[in-house]
Design an enzyme around this catalytic site. Structure first.
Site, PDB file in Angstrom:
ATOM      1  N   LYS A  10       0.840  -1.200   0.000  1.00  0.00           N
ATOM      2  CA  LYS A  10       0.000   0.000   0.000  1.00  0.00           C
ATOM      3  C   LYS A  10       0.883   1.263   0.000  1.00  0.00           C
ATOM      4  CE  LYS A  10      -3.778  -2.420   2.380  1.00  0.00           C
ATOM      5  NZ  LYS A  10      -4.612  -2.486   3.611  1.00  0.00           N
ATOM      6  N   TYR A  50     -11.973  -2.877  -2.981  1.00  0.00           N
ATOM      7  CA  TYR A  50     -12.473  -2.994  -1.609  1.00  0.00           C
ATOM      8  C   TYR A  50     -14.003  -2.937  -1.543  1.00  0.00           C
ATOM      9  CZ  TYR A  50      -7.864  -2.921   0.610  1.00  0.00           C
ATOM     10  OH  TYR A  50      -6.589  -3.251   1.043  1.00  0.00           O
ATOM     11  N   ASN A 113      -1.930   0.022   7.319  1.00  0.00           N
ATOM     12  CA  ASN A 113      -1.430  -1.323   7.658  1.00  0.00           C
ATOM     13  C   ASN A 113      -0.600  -1.982   6.548  1.00  0.00           C
ATOM     14  OD1 ASN A 113      -3.541  -1.987   6.009  1.00  0.00           O
ATOM     15  ND2 ASN A 113      -4.520  -3.404   7.442  1.00  0.00           N
ATOM     16  N   HIS A 116      -1.770  -5.431   1.527  1.00  0.00           N
ATOM     17  CA  HIS A 116      -2.993  -6.203   1.301  1.00  0.00           C
ATOM     18  C   HIS A 116      -2.620  -7.597   0.824  1.00  0.00           C
ATOM     19  CE1 HIS A 116      -6.767  -7.641  -0.407  1.00  0.00           C
ATOM     20  NE2 HIS A 116      -6.046  -8.004  -1.449  1.00  0.00           N
ATOM     21  N   GLU A 127      -9.258 -10.544  -7.548  1.00  0.00           N
ATOM     22  CA  GLU A 127      -8.306  -9.438  -7.435  1.00  0.00           C
ATOM     23  C   GLU A 127      -7.212  -9.511  -8.495  1.00  0.00           C
ATOM     24  OE1 GLU A 127      -9.151  -9.193  -2.618  1.00  0.00           O
ATOM     25  OE2 GLU A 127      -7.242 -10.008  -3.320  1.00  0.00           O
TER      26      GLU A 127
HETATM   27  N1  LIG Z   1     -11.758  -0.431  11.622  1.00  0.00           N
HETATM   28  C1  LIG Z   1     -11.006   0.011  10.626  1.00  0.00           C
HETATM   29  N2  LIG Z   1     -10.490   1.273  10.635  1.00  0.00           N
HETATM   30  C2  LIG Z   1      -9.724   1.730   9.623  1.00  0.00           C
HETATM   31  N3  LIG Z   1      -9.387   0.987   8.553  1.00  0.00           N
HETATM   32  C3  LIG Z   1      -9.853  -0.263   8.495  1.00  0.00           C
HETATM   33  C4  LIG Z   1     -10.674  -0.826   9.514  1.00  0.00           C
HETATM   34  N4  LIG Z   1     -10.971  -2.096   9.172  1.00  0.00           N
HETATM   35  C5  LIG Z   1     -10.366  -2.308   7.998  1.00  0.00           C
HETATM   36  N5  LIG Z   1      -9.679  -1.216   7.588  1.00  0.00           N
HETATM   37  C6  LIG Z   1      -8.891  -1.057   6.363  1.00  0.00           C
HETATM   38  O1  LIG Z   1      -9.544  -1.791   5.332  1.00  0.00           O
HETATM   39  C7  LIG Z   1      -8.695  -2.823   4.871  1.00  0.00           C
HETATM   40  C8  LIG Z   1      -9.547  -4.020   4.504  1.00  0.00           C
HETATM   41  O2  LIG Z   1     -10.077  -4.596   5.672  1.00  0.00           O
HETATM   42  P1  LIG Z   1     -10.203  -6.181   5.811  1.00  0.00           P
HETATM   43  O3  LIG Z   1     -11.223  -6.435   6.861  1.00  0.00           O
HETATM   44  O4  LIG Z   1     -10.400  -6.784   4.468  1.00  0.00           O
HETATM   45  O5  LIG Z   1      -8.786  -6.561   6.428  1.00  0.00           O
HETATM   46  P2  LIG Z   1      -7.609  -7.403   5.778  1.00  0.00           P
HETATM   47  O6  LIG Z   1      -8.161  -8.480   4.891  1.00  0.00           O
HETATM   48  O7  LIG Z   1      -6.682  -7.795   6.871  1.00  0.00           O
HETATM   49  O8  LIG Z   1      -6.866  -6.291   4.902  1.00  0.00           O
HETATM   50  P3  LIG Z   1      -6.639  -6.275   3.322  1.00  0.00           P
HETATM   51  O9  LIG Z   1      -7.975  -6.620   2.648  1.00  0.00           O
HETATM   52  O10 LIG Z   1      -6.172  -4.873   3.008  1.00  0.00           O
HETATM   53  O11 LIG Z   1      -5.614  -7.332   3.064  1.00  0.00           O
HETATM   54  C9  LIG Z   1      -7.712  -3.061   6.010  1.00  0.00           C
HETATM   55  O12 LIG Z   1      -6.513  -3.639   5.580  1.00  0.00           O
HETATM   56  C10 LIG Z   1      -7.507  -1.657   6.515  1.00  0.00           C
HETATM   57  O13 LIG Z   1      -6.604  -0.946   5.667  1.00  0.00           O
HETATM   58 MG   LIG Z   2      -9.357  -8.086   3.185  1.00  0.00          MG
END
Ligand SMILES: Nc1ncnc2c1ncn2[C@@H]1O[C@H](COP(=O)(O)OP(=O)(O)OP(=O)(O)O)[C@@H](O)[C@H]1O
Ligand SMILES: [Mg+2]
Length: 150
Positions: A10, A50, A113, A116, A127
């Protein structure tokens, strides 16, 4: 089973110059990069990627974060790559992610974070198709494979 996962460094990872250190972790594990694309993601692509989170309170900030600077999109191949990569990446919230994982070692906030990774074979397929054409992925053998796999 040989799998391909979609992984994306990211904007924070790219802007903090962590590309090399993060890619090394995947290479050292024995995984193989089969496609790479350095790009600044536009709003439409971020929203589609997303899409499952549309309507959630963090969605707008998430899209803003993803389009804020360049990202490095990639496809990584290996035995059970999807689940292995999710382990290497760590929990969504970097403060809770185990040390030794990418998020646990490099991040602080869920909204920053670092990386992805696809969470299932179905999302990996969706994706990969969203970011790459089939002819942009390389099939190749490396001699190390016989030392990585029994
Ligand atoms: N509570 C939250 N506050 C802020 N950002 C969030 C929150 N929850 C998720 N995100 C953001 O949205 C992304 C997608 O959330 P998801 O639940 O799919 O987590 P993930 O699968 O671990 O991450 P990713 O899909 O990016 O690999 C997260 O990686 C983070 O960047
Ligand atoms: Mg995810």
């Amino acid at each position: 089973m040989m799998e391909r996962s979609f992984v994306m460094l990211k904007p924070d990872a790219v802007s903090r110059k962590l590309i090399g250190r993060i890619l090394s972790r995947f290479e050292e594990k024995g995984l193989k990069i089969v496609a790479l694309n350095f790009l600044q993601i536009d709003e439409d692509l971020a929203k589609t990627h997303y899409g499952e989170h549309e309507g959630k309170p963090f969605f707008k900030d998430l899209v803003g974060y993803i389009i804020s600077a360049p990202s490095l999109a990639m496809v990584i191949e290996g035995d059970d790559a999807i689940s292995v990569i999710r382990k290497i990446v760590g929990a969504t919230n970097p403060k809770e992610a185990d040390l030794g994982t990418i998020r646990g070692d490099f991040g602080m906030d869920t909204g920053r974070n670092i990386i992805h990774a696809s969470d299932s074979p179905k999302s990996a397929e969706r994706e990969i198709d969203l970011f790459f054409n089939r002819d942009e992925m390389c099939d190749y053998e490396v001699p190390e494979d016989s030392w990585v796999y029994e």
